[in-house]
Design a protein around this motif. Structure first.
Motif, PDB file in Angstrom:
ATOM      1  N   UNK A 123       8.256   9.339  -9.684  1.00 52.89           N
ATOM      2  CA  UNK A 123       7.771   8.285 -10.586  1.00 52.89           C
ATOM      3  C   UNK A 123       8.797   7.188 -10.752  1.00 52.89           C
ATOM      4  N   UNK A 124      10.077   7.560 -10.748  1.00 49.40           N
ATOM      5  CA  UNK A 124      11.119   6.577 -11.047  1.00 49.40           C
ATOM      6  C   UNK A 124      12.376   6.908 -10.262  1.00 49.40           C
ATOM      7  N   UNK A 125      12.945   5.882  -9.614  1.00 50.32           N
ATOM      8  CA  UNK A 125      14.224   5.989  -8.931  1.00 50.32           C
ATOM      9  C   UNK A 125      15.260   5.201  -9.720  1.00 50.32           C
ATOM     10  N   UNK A 126      16.218   5.881 -10.360  1.00 48.48           N
ATOM     11  CA  UNK A 126      17.208   5.168 -11.170  1.00 48.48           C
ATOM     12  C   UNK A 126      18.274   4.461 -10.342  1.00 48.48           C
ATOM     13  N   UNK A 127      18.166   4.571  -9.008  1.00 48.73           N
ATOM     14  CA  UNK A 127      19.166   3.952  -8.135  1.00 48.73           C
ATOM     15  C   UNK A 127      18.460   3.064  -7.110  1.00 48.73           C
ATOM     16  N   UNK A 128      17.700   2.113  -7.605  1.00 46.89           N
ATOM     17  CA  UNK A 128      16.901   1.264  -6.722  1.00 46.89           C
ATOM     18  C   UNK A 128      17.763   0.335  -5.878  1.00 46.89           C
ATOM     19  N   UNK A 129      18.919  -0.083  -6.383  1.00 45.10           N
ATOM     20  CA  UNK A 129      19.753  -1.037  -5.662  1.00 45.10           C
ATOM     21  C   UNK A 129      20.593  -0.373  -4.578  1.00 45.10           C
ATOM     22  N   UNK A 130      21.139   0.770  -4.879  1.00 47.23           N
ATOM     23  CA  UNK A 130      21.967   1.498  -3.900  1.00 47.23           C
ATOM     24  C   UNK A 130      21.913   2.975  -4.240  1.00 47.23           C
ATOM     25  N   UNK A 131      22.020   3.863  -3.237  1.00 46.07           N
ATOM     26  CA  UNK A 131      21.890   5.306  -3.494  1.00 46.07           C
ATOM     27  C   UNK A 131      23.050   5.830  -4.330  1.00 46.07           C
ATOM     28  N   UNK A 132      22.817   6.954  -4.981  1.00 44.85           N
ATOM     29  CA  UNK A 132      23.889   7.555  -5.776  1.00 44.85           C
ATOM     30  C   UNK A 132      24.985   8.125  -4.876  1.00 44.85           C
ATOM     31  N   UNK A 133      26.133   8.340  -5.451  1.00 46.74           N
ATOM     32  CA  UNK A 133      27.236   8.967  -4.718  1.00 46.74           C
ATOM     33  C   UNK A 133      27.104  10.482  -4.740  1.00 46.74           C
ATOM     34  N   UNK A 134      26.685  11.014  -5.885  1.00 55.51           N
ATOM     35  CA  UNK A 134      26.487  12.453  -6.044  1.00 55.51           C
ATOM     36  C   UNK A 134      25.094  12.702  -6.625  1.00 55.51           C
ATOM     37  N   UNK A 135      24.529  13.838  -6.284  1.00 51.68           N
ATOM     38  CA  UNK A 135      23.292  14.332  -6.890  1.00 51.68           C
ATOM     39  C   UNK A 135      23.523  15.763  -7.325  1.00 51.68           C
ATOM     40  N   UNK A 136      22.980  16.117  -8.477  1.00 51.94           N
ATOM     41  CA  UNK A 136      23.073  17.480  -8.971  1.00 51.94           C
ATOM     42  C   UNK A 136      21.744  17.865  -9.602  1.00 51.94           C
ATOM     43  N   UNK A 137      21.600  19.142  -9.943  1.00 51.63           N
ATOM     44  CA  UNK A 137      20.405  19.622 -10.640  1.00 51.63           C
ATOM     45  C   UNK A 137      20.835  20.598 -11.722  1.00 51.63           C
ATOM     46  N   UNK A 138      20.164  20.504 -12.872  1.00 55.22           N
ATOM     47  CA  UNK A 138      20.440  21.409 -13.983  1.00 55.22           C
ATOM     48  C   UNK A 138      19.139  22.048 -14.458  1.00 55.22           C
ATOM     49  N   UNK A 139      19.262  23.243 -14.989  1.00 52.55           N
ATOM     50  CA  UNK A 139      18.113  23.984 -15.492  1.00 52.55           C
ATOM     51  C   UNK A 139      18.021  23.831 -17.003  1.00 52.55           C
ATOM     52  N   UNK A 140      16.819  23.480 -17.466  1.00 51.96           N
ATOM     53  CA  UNK A 140      16.568  23.325 -18.896  1.00 51.96           C
ATOM     54  C   UNK A 140      15.422  24.241 -19.314  1.00 51.96           C
ATOM     55  N   UNK A 141      15.463  24.639 -20.575  1.00 51.65           N
ATOM     56  CA  UNK A 141      14.325  25.319 -21.185  1.00 51.65           C
ATOM     57  C   UNK A 141      13.502  24.269 -21.929  1.00 51.65           C
TER      58      UNK A 141
END
Length: 485
Positions: A425-443
């Motif tokens: 739905x949304x790319x928060x890095x429309x101008x240039x790609x991120x340097x790092x990507x991670x994932x976290x688990x939420x309840x």
């Protein structure tokens, strides 16, 4: 041909075929829109890699003959075009052999897609669409009455779909037996819809009534499908009401819609004619002997192949959503043998920071359907199927479900891959790609009425653990990418 033709089911066949064609159209459009990121040549699980390891016997598909992304798109678009013509009523007006050929082509094209779709196409409604679509080949055209045998095979399929789902529940989670599963289900289902928050907030006695009504529809009413009219129509009507309830309360792709069109095929013209402004034709044309022979042969084939699903229904180790042959001709079905009590969500984030420090600013990727932003109300997507969003639900349950594709997904985000970002739905890095990507688990849990009234939030969430540590693309002198933790 009185023994062969069912003259009182013209309207039921019409609504069934039109509805099925609309579902086919949706399925093919889903394939067109999503395949490049998921299974295309540069996708997370590329079809060429799969074909190199899979035989035609294991996964019959046109793509064993040739594969390219352009050819895949051509197959999917052709299937969508045939489905659209069928929705418009063109297919039914063709000569009988041509009508059968169109339905067969749609079935073959979708079979070819499902059998190379890997985990992205591992849902029960894929096999269900193929089984229903195969039987539709033999329902005749506008000039012939629907064959009795095929209508009965559709009822047999609806019986297996509903009764299989009912039995897997009774044999599975104890909350189905003590009528408490709906205390949790509306909140923890794979993809809640816009009304799920309200369903979850119903009083608990109504939740128990929901479960009791489900048992009635799935464990009792299926036997009425084989009774004389109007008993069969009443049984189908109860299933239709139940399926509409499920449509309103969640997003289950086209599963509920397929069950609806199957149930409509049970309704005679005497029932449908009372509510529809159209009537059946005055009389049918002659039934070609060759068509009679083909229908008899197909009926015999389905009955033979029904041995394994029937045995599975009677088994205490019942399988849920399984195909017993690679052509998906006669399958077994079931859903929610276990209901999760707690909802977990994987939240994917990126940062432009060059080093991971406590001061790094992380921005969250938003998915189209799965919960993310706690202020965003769930949306309605079904019968459209958001395959990535559904797999993210499974990934949150266990990392094992994400094995083979999740790291590839993160790498695509690091590349700002256009096909992958189109699934979000949304790319928060429309101008240039991120340097790092991670994932976290939420309840996650639904907000209470008071919480929603005070702050407007639909969800409440708390962090649980890291899911994927920060990764970045390693720079190599010769180009190309690899990840490093």
């Amino acid at each position: 041909m009185d023994w062969f033709n069912a003259d009182g089911y013209w309207l039921g066949r019409l609504l069934f075929t039109e509805g099925l064609a609309a579902i086919y159209l949706t399925a093919f459009l889903v394939a067109v829109n999503q395949f490049r990121a998921l299974i295309g040549s540069n996708g997370m699980l590329p079809i060429p890699d799969y074909l190199a390891a899979a035989s035609f016997r294991r996964s019959p598909s046109l793509f064993h003959l040739h594969y390219s992304d352009r050819f895949f798109a051509a197959v999917a678009w052709t299937g969508a075009g045939l489905a659209a013509l069928t929705v418009l009523g063109v297919t039914a007006r063709l000569p009988l052999p041509a009508t059968m050929l169109v339905w067969f082509a749609m079935w073959l094209f979708y079979l070819s897609i499902v059998n190379v779709g890997q985990v992205w196409y591992g849902f029960g409604w894929e096999s269900l669409l193929l089984e229903v679509g195969f039987l539709a080949v033999f329902l005749g055209n506008a000039d012939t009455a629907p064959p009795v045998a095929v209508l009965l095979l559709l009822r047999w399929l609806l019986f297996r779909l509903e009764f299989g789902a009912g039995m897997i529940k009774i044999r599975g989670d104890s909350c189905w037996r003590d009528l408490t599963c709906l205390y949790y289900h509306h909140e923890t289902q794979p993809m809640p819809g816009p009304l799920s928050w309200y369903f979850h907030g119903l009083p608990r006695p109504l939740h128990r009534a929901e479960v009791a009504g489900n048992h009635l529809a799935q464990l009792v009413m299926p036997f009425g499908l084989f009774a004389p009219q109007p008993v069969a129509a009443i049984a189908a009507g109860v299933m239709i009401v139940t399926q509409l309830w499920l449509v309103a309360s969640g997003n289950f792709a086209w599963l509920n819609w397929l069950a609806l069109v199957l149930a409509v095929s049970v309704l005679p013209d005497s029932v449908l004619g009372a509510v529809l402004p159209i009537g059946p034709p005055a009389e049918s044309g002659p039934t070609p002997p060759a068509f009679v022979a083909v229908v008899i042969a197909v009926t015999a084939l389905v009955l033979v192949l029904s041995y394994w699903p029937a045995r599975n229904l009677a088994s205490h180790s019942q399988l849920m959503n399984a195909s017993f042959n690679s052509w998906h001709l006669v399958n077994t079905y079931g859903a929610f043998g276990h209901v999760t009590r707690i909802r977990y969500e994987v939240v994917v984030e990126g940062t432009e920071a060059t080093r991971i420090t406590p001061d790094a600013v992380w921005r969250e990727y938003e998915f189209k359907g799965k919960p993310g932003d706690i202020r965003r109300r769930p949306r309605q997507f079904a019968p459209y199927h958001l395959r990535l969003d559904w797999l993210m639900w499974f990934a949150a349950i266990s990392p094992g479900y994400a094995r083979g594709w999740f790291v590839a997904f993160a790498e695509k985000l690091l590349q700002n891959d256009a096909a992958t970002l189109a699934l979000l739905r949304h790319n928060p890095f429309a101008q240039s790609p991120p340097t790092f990507v991670r994932a976290r688990l939420f309840r996650y849990r639904f907000s209470t009425r008071q919480e929603h009234h005070d702050s407007g939030v639909w969800w409440h969430r708390t962090p649980v653990s890291d899911y994927l540590p920060p990764i970045r693309l390693a720079v190599r002198p010769a180009g190309g990418g690899a990840n490093e933790g």
